[in-house]
Design a protein around this motif. Sequence first.
Motif, short mmCIF file in Angstrom:
data_model
loop_
_atom_site.label_atom_id
_atom_site.label_comp_id
_atom_site.label_asym_id
_atom_site.label_seq_id
_atom_site.Cartn_x
_atom_site.Cartn_y
_atom_site.Cartn_z
N ARG A 44 9.80 0.61 -8.77
CA ARG A 44 9.76 -0.85 -8.68
C ARG A 44 8.61 -1.32 -7.82
O ARG A 44 7.92 -2.28 -8.14
N LEU A 45 8.38 -0.63 -6.71
CA LEU A 45 7.27 -0.98 -5.82
C LEU A 45 5.94 -0.80 -6.52
O LEU A 45 5.03 -1.63 -6.38
N SER A 46 5.81 0.26 -7.28
CA SER A 46 4.58 0.51 -8.02
C SER A 46 4.30 -0.60 -9.02
O SER A 46 3.17 -1.07 -9.15
N ASN A 47 5.33 -1.03 -9.74
CA ASN A 47 5.16 -2.13 -10.70
C ASN A 47 4.75 -3.41 -10.00
O ASN A 47 3.89 -4.15 -10.48
N THR A 48 5.35 -3.69 -8.84
CA THR A 48 5.00 -4.88 -8.09
C THR A 48 3.55 -4.80 -7.61
O THR A 48 2.80 -5.77 -7.69
N MET A 49 3.15 -3.63 -7.14
CA MET A 49 1.78 -3.45 -6.66
C MET A 49 0.79 -3.65 -7.80
O MET A 49 -0.28 -4.24 -7.61
N ASP A 50 1.12 -3.18 -8.99
CA ASP A 50 0.23 -3.36 -10.14
C ASP A 50 0.06 -4.84 -10.46
O ASP A 50 -1.04 -5.30 -10.74
N ARG A 51 1.17 -5.60 -10.41
CA ARG A 51 1.08 -7.03 -10.70
C ARG A 51 0.24 -7.75 -9.64
O ARG A 51 -0.60 -8.58 -9.96
N VAL A 52 0.47 -7.43 -8.38
CA VAL A 52 -0.29 -8.06 -7.30
C VAL A 52 -1.76 -7.70 -7.41
O VAL A 52 -2.63 -8.56 -7.25
N GLU A 53 -2.04 -6.44 -7.72
CA GLU A 53 -3.43 -6.02 -7.86
C GLU A 53 -4.12 -6.80 -8.98
O GLU A 53 -5.26 -7.24 -8.83
#
Length: 85
Positions: A44-53
């Motif tokens: 979940r954190l990885s998906n959030t980081m991808d969106r923020v990036e």
Amino acid sequence: MDMATASVVVAAISAVGAIIVAFVQKFRKENHTDHAMVMNAVDRLSNTMDRVEGKVDSHIEWHLSGGTTNGRVTRRNKTGSRKAS
């Protein structure tokens, strides 16, 4: 050592061994469950980081392309939704 005493000693050693094995198996199961929970959180954190990036990258591109509104969105005036008191 007679046969009765030897049987008692062997039974005691077997019981202690069985208890140790049961504890190890219990902790292994808990570790597996905890690992699965952590991996879910990391995904979940990885998906959030991808969106923020992606958002940051597009915002930087906007600045580099000469964006002029400084990223602010103009708001519409509310019309007639509330009565004057």
